[in-house]
Design a protein around this motif. Structure first.
Motif, PDB file in Angstrom:
ATOM      1  N   UNK A  64      41.466  48.336  39.389  1.00 25.46           N
ATOM      2  CA  UNK A  64      42.281  47.742  38.152  1.00 25.46           C
ATOM      3  C   UNK A  64      42.990  46.475  38.511  1.00 25.46           C
ATOM      4  N   UNK A  65      43.616  46.464  39.849  1.00 27.02           N
ATOM      5  CA  UNK A  65      44.365  45.222  40.087  1.00 27.02           C
ATOM      6  C   UNK A  65      43.217  43.902  40.286  1.00 27.02           C
ATOM      7  N   UNK A  66      42.183  44.060  40.277  1.00 24.22           N
ATOM      8  CA  UNK A  66      41.165  42.960  40.310  1.00 24.22           C
ATOM      9  C   UNK A  66      40.701  42.629  39.106  1.00 24.22           C
ATOM     10  N   UNK A  67      41.278  43.033  37.977  1.00 26.82           N
ATOM     11  CA  UNK A  67      40.938  42.837  36.714  1.00 26.82           C
ATOM     12  C   UNK A  67      41.870  41.870  36.047  1.00 26.82           C
ATOM     13  N   UNK A  68      41.757  41.124  35.363  1.00 30.37           N
ATOM     14  CA  UNK A  68      42.882  39.998  34.953  1.00 30.37           C
ATOM     15  C   UNK A  68      44.068  40.890  34.244  1.00 30.37           C
TER      16      UNK A  68
ATOM     17  N   UNK B 144      46.738  48.714  45.063  1.00 34.03           N
ATOM     18  CA  UNK B 144      47.681  47.674  44.445  1.00 34.03           C
ATOM     19  C   UNK B 144      47.147  46.372  44.964  1.00 34.03           C
ATOM     20  N   UNK B 145      47.400  45.265  44.178  1.00 35.07           N
ATOM     21  CA  UNK B 145      46.865  44.032  44.416  1.00 35.07           C
ATOM     22  C   UNK B 145      47.641  42.912  44.353  1.00 35.07           C
ATOM     23  N   UNK B 146      48.936  43.315  43.673  1.00 32.34           N
ATOM     24  CA  UNK B 146      49.873  42.088  43.107  1.00 32.34           C
ATOM     25  C   UNK B 146      51.175  42.291  44.053  1.00 32.34           C
ATOM     26  N   UNK B 147      51.693  41.047  43.896  1.00 38.54           N
ATOM     27  CA  UNK B 147      53.223  41.124  44.841  1.00 38.54           C
ATOM     28  C   UNK B 147      54.352  41.681  44.117  1.00 38.54           C
ATOM     29  N   UNK B 148      55.235  42.108  44.808  1.00 34.52           N
ATOM     30  CA  UNK B 148      56.574  42.850  44.234  1.00 34.52           C
ATOM     31  C   UNK B 148      57.369  41.575  43.399  1.00 34.52           C
ATOM     32  N   UNK B 149      57.662  41.649  42.358  1.00 37.05           N
ATOM     33  CA  UNK B 149      58.238  40.800  41.484  1.00 37.05           C
ATOM     34  C   UNK B 149      59.593  40.556  41.804  1.00 37.05           C
ATOM     35  N   UNK B 150      60.130  41.516  42.401  1.00 36.29           N
ATOM     36  CA  UNK B 150      61.866  41.526  42.703  1.00 36.29           C
ATOM     37  C   UNK B 150      61.680  42.062  43.930  1.00 36.29           C
ATOM     38  N   UNK B 151      61.833  41.602  45.231  1.00 30.66           N
ATOM     39  CA  UNK B 151      61.740  42.090  46.718  1.00 30.66           C
ATOM     40  C   UNK B 151      63.157  42.692  46.776  1.00 30.66           C
TER      41      UNK B 151
ATOM     42  N   UNK C 269      53.195  44.172  38.763  1.00 30.57           N
ATOM     43  CA  UNK C 269      52.014  44.256  38.043  1.00 30.57           C
ATOM     44  C   UNK C 269      50.814  45.048  38.326  1.00 30.57           C
ATOM     45  N   UNK C 270      50.036  45.741  37.317  1.00 32.73           N
ATOM     46  CA  UNK C 270      48.615  46.206  37.716  1.00 32.73           C
ATOM     47  C   UNK C 270      48.827  47.690  37.883  1.00 32.73           C
ATOM     48  N   UNK C 271      48.301  48.389  38.842  1.00 31.46           N
ATOM     49  CA  UNK C 271      47.994  49.839  38.765  1.00 31.46           C
ATOM     50  C   UNK C 271      49.557  50.506  39.107  1.00 31.46           C
ATOM     51  N   UNK C 272      50.539  50.004  39.933  1.00 31.77           N
ATOM     52  CA  UNK C 272      51.749  50.558  40.153  1.00 31.77           C
ATOM     53  C   UNK C 272      52.521  50.559  38.774  1.00 31.77           C
ATOM     54  N   UNK C 273      52.478  49.448  38.197  1.00 36.25           N
ATOM     55  CA  UNK C 273      53.174  49.487  36.891  1.00 36.25           C
ATOM     56  C   UNK C 273      52.871  50.501  35.757  1.00 36.25           C
ATOM     57  N   UNK C 274      51.483  50.699  35.967  1.00 36.07           N
ATOM     58  CA  UNK C 274      50.930  51.946  35.081  1.00 36.07           C
ATOM     59  C   UNK C 274      51.434  53.407  35.523  1.00 36.07           C
ATOM     60  N   UNK C 275      51.386  53.284  37.246  1.00 38.56           N
ATOM     61  CA  UNK C 275      51.746  54.624  37.677  1.00 38.56           C
ATOM     62  C   UNK C 275      53.254  54.905  37.258  1.00 38.56           C
ATOM     63  N   UNK C 276      54.112  53.842  37.238  1.00 39.48           N
ATOM     64  CA  UNK C 276      55.523  54.169  36.816  1.00 39.48           C
ATOM     65  C   UNK C 276      55.764  54.596  35.683  1.00 39.48           C
ATOM     66  N   UNK C 277      54.626  54.503  34.535  1.00 37.57           N
ATOM     67  CA  UNK C 277      54.805  54.858  33.380  1.00 37.57           C
ATOM     68  C   UNK C 277      54.678  56.730  33.207  1.00 37.57           C
ATOM     69  N   UNK C 278      54.185  56.914  34.201  1.00 32.85           N
ATOM     70  CA  UNK C 278      53.326  58.450  34.122  1.00 32.85           C
ATOM     71  C   UNK C 278      54.622  59.393  34.861  1.00 32.85           C
TER      72      UNK C 278
END
Length: 688
Positions: free
Chosen positions: A174-178, A210-217, A231-240
């Motif tokens: 998923x994180x290699x998809x736009x 996971x493939x994106x940077x942490x937006x707020x370190x 962004x990406x798969x971990x953002x979706x994970x947080x919704x579950x």
């Protein structure tokens, strides 16, 4: 000329399969029969015993309790083969339905169809039986089956997702998809829209590393199950419902999540290949070191054994030593899973450490972050953030962590202090707490660091759920500090089962409207109960003496938000001066006067918070990160030292009664809760 006619019996059997109810066989079971994987150049049946952690996510794909399944994890876990290929095979044979598989590109979709699905279908007689006999029904991107169900192997584009309904949609890598597919939105959102027609029977799957940077370190998740902002798969994970995979320590029986920071190796060896030869996993509860290849009962390795008995525990839940999960999970129709690198079946701990050390060495030599990000993402299964200012100092402090036991008092300790930092706000309200043990010359050790977030008040709409504390609005929430901090004691690290109580607790008295009023009211309550001598309120200021006792009285003023009547002592502390003291103490790198010991169970965020402030050009301390609670807690603990005048003790052999060695102290508690009664310590006579 002979004519060939169809068999009526065969036609009836094939038509009957169209109206047969779906087979409810779990995906993790049907995959053992239907799914074949490549091994040594040949196709062999999928062995589910090698990847037991993937069974629960697979079985959620057929559950009508969920509309989506999200799986984030490292490479070498068999997540794609098991979740996607296994689900496709099960759908073809057990529950025919239209299925859309989305690969990262058109080229990869074609490769996946030919090298993976084509070979798997050819190896399974049951799937071969379901394929349409017409050649044009089976091409690279489209496959039609006898039952009329359709499998589409596509790639991210608005045309793939538009104007079609799919009962099942799977998105891989998923994180290699736009993030934004043709300006139409995220692939997951577009895919979820395609399954809505089927209501509770529709299902959307997204998996990947996971493939994106942490937006707020600087952001610190509220719970261990929350992924950092990205962004990406971990953002979706947080919704579950945020499930993490836990192991049970073979030594102490406690459950913990195997994560890369728990891996131990010889950090004094510079060569990555030599340093990674021996790697152990440390239990964060008891400190036991476990070898990945240790043989357990039945001849299986420790990793295989612990994977087989591991549990997916959702946020808000916990497991007892019998493996029974209790608690209240998040109310959501998204089943989300996040697996970390040490549990991956086809990746050793030695490989994990070697790849990380090699990438780190490459970064230090060239400044190139690519390899470092890759190993964190795909090997460890975690989001990545580039090294920040101060990270070198953070690492130096982390390298000082030592095996000191878990929340036990060292034998050299004389007394304990605690500090409380009050946080307000609807979503962040809590009490941050830290306990320090102090020895001669004010050498000290972190004993505990925790948060008090849940009150004793229940939700009116859900009596089984306790609501969050709110120090600004609910005075009764402050009562939690009595048992959890002020009257708390800690076991001595001498095997005697004796415990040392906290001598003094320092608490911040400022903050949001209502906090100061409640702080004063809580002190008055403690005074009525005779506990006020063990508790002090502090208030920071930028000038003046290091500490000064005051009795705020604003009864003659109407412009003050907090009401003070001159009856509550508040210690004004010069925070800049005390922060200098804290900074100098933690910078000392050899044991001795004012040296700070860090136990090895302290997480990385502890040190991030400890170094969250720096002196600016004007000499004032200012934040360089938003989370600085640990630094403040050190300041408040040192305020307690100044209040006790422990910094003025010159002869520690003739210390005050509350600061004598453990074996001479009367302020200890036995395992039965009785105070130890020891003879009063005789003072040495002066030679004069």
């Amino acid at each position: 000329m002979l004519n060939s006619y169809a068999s009526p019996g065969k036609i009836r059997r094939e038509v009957a399969s169209l109206i047969r109810p779906p087979n409810r066989e779990p995906v993790s079971q049907s995959a053992r029969r239907l799914l074949h994987v490549e091994q040594g150049g040949s196709m062999v049946p999928w062995d589910g015993d090698l990847v037991p952690y993937i069974h629960e996510p697979m079985d959620c794909l057929k559950s009508r309790l969920y509309s989506s399944v999200i799986f984030a994890g490292p490479a070498r876990t068999s997540k794609t083969v098991s979740l996607i290929d296994g689900w496709i095979c099960d759908t073809i044979v057990n529950n025919p339905a239209d299925f859309l598989l989305v690969q990262i590109s058109q080229e990869k979709a074609a490769e996946y169809s030919k090298k993976r699905l084509g070979r798997e279908f050819n190896a399974s007689p049951e799937i071969q039986e379901k394929l349409s006999p017409r050649a044009h029904d089976n091409n690279v991107h489209d496959k039609l089956f006898k039952a009329g169900n359709f499998l589409k192997i596509g790639w991210p584009s608005k045309n793939i997702f538009a104007s079609s309904d799919w009962k099942y949609v799977a998105i891989t890598d998923y994180d290699r998809i736009p993030l934004n597919v043709d300006s139409e939105g995220s692939a997951f959102l577009l895919a979820s829209k395609r399954t809505q027609t089927f209501m509770s029977s529709g299902m959307t799957l997204a998996e990947g590393s996971p493939g994106f940077y942490i937006t707020d370190p600087t952001y610190r998740p509220a719970t261990a199950h929350e992924a950092p902002p990205t962004h990406g798969i971990l953002s979706l994970y947080n919704q579950g419902d945020r499930r993490l995979f836990y192991w049970q320590c073979p030594d102490c029986g406690e459950w913990f999540e195997p994560d890369f920071p728990l891996l131990q190796w010889d950090r004094d060896i510079a060569d990555p290949s030599l340093a990674s030869k021996e790697v152990f996993l440390c239990c964060p509860h008891c400190g036991s070191l476990h070898s990945e290849h240790k043989r357990m009962t039945g001849g299986k390795s420790l990793k295989m054994t612990l994977n087989a008995s591991g549990l997916w525990i959702p946020e808000g839940c916990q497991a007892d030593q019998n493996g029974v999960i209790t608690g209240s999970r998040r109310d959501t129709r998204v089943a989300s899973f996040w697996q970390k690198g040490p549990t991956a079946a086809f990746q050793t701990w030695n490989q994990l450490v070697y790849k990380y050390l090699s990438a780190l060495e490459q970064y230090e030599k060239t400044g190139d972050l690519n390899d470092l990000q890759t190993t964190v993402n795909t090997d460890q299964g975690k989001a990545f953030t580039p090294p920040r200012k101060g990270d070198q100092s953070v690492q130096l402090l982390m390298d000082r962590r030592t095996d000191l036991g878990v929340r036990v008092v060292p034998e050299w300790a004389r007394f304990l202090t605690a500090a409380v930092d009050v946080q307000a706000g609807a979503k962040t309200a809590r009490f941050d707490v830290m306990v320090l043990a102090w020895g001669s010359d004010l050498e000290h050790q972190v004993i505990d660091r925790f948060r008090i977030e849940k009150s004793n008040r229940t939700d009116p709409e859900n009596p089984d759920k306790f609501v969050r504390v709110n120090p600004a609005t609910h005075l009764e929430d402050w009562d939690l500090l009595i048992d959890k901090v002020i009257n708390k004691s800690y076991e001595l690290d001498d095997g005697s089962e004796r415990r040392m109580p906290i001598l003094l607790t320092s608490c911040d008295s400022g903050g949001e409207d209502g906090v100061t009023d409640n702080a004063y009211a809580f002190y008055r309550k403690l005074k009525g109960e005779g506990l006020h001598r063990k508790f002090m309120l502090v208030k920071g200021q930028g000038k003046g003496p290091v500490i000064k006792e005051s009795y705020p009285d604003n009864t003659k003023r109407s412009d003050r938000k907090a009401r003070a009547y001159g009856d509550v002592p508040v210690f004004q502390i010069n925070t800049d001066r005390i922060k200098d003291t804290v900074s100098n103490a933690i910078e000392r790198d050899t044991a001795g006067r004012r040296y700070c010991w860090f136990p090895d169970w302290l997480p990385e965020w502890f040190f991030d918070e400890l170094l969250a402030e720096e002196r600016n050009v004007s000499g004032k301390w200012e934040k360089v990160s938003t989370r600085n609670e640990t630094f403040d807690l050190f300041v408040y603990n040192w305020a307690g030292i100044y209040k006790l005048k422990a910094d003025q003790i010159v002869d520690w052999d003739n210390a005050p009664p509350w600061a004598v060695p453990i074996n001479e102290s009367s302020e200890l508690i036995t395992g039965d809760g009785e105070v130890v009664a020891l003879p009063k310590r005789r003072r040495r006579r002066s030679s004069l």
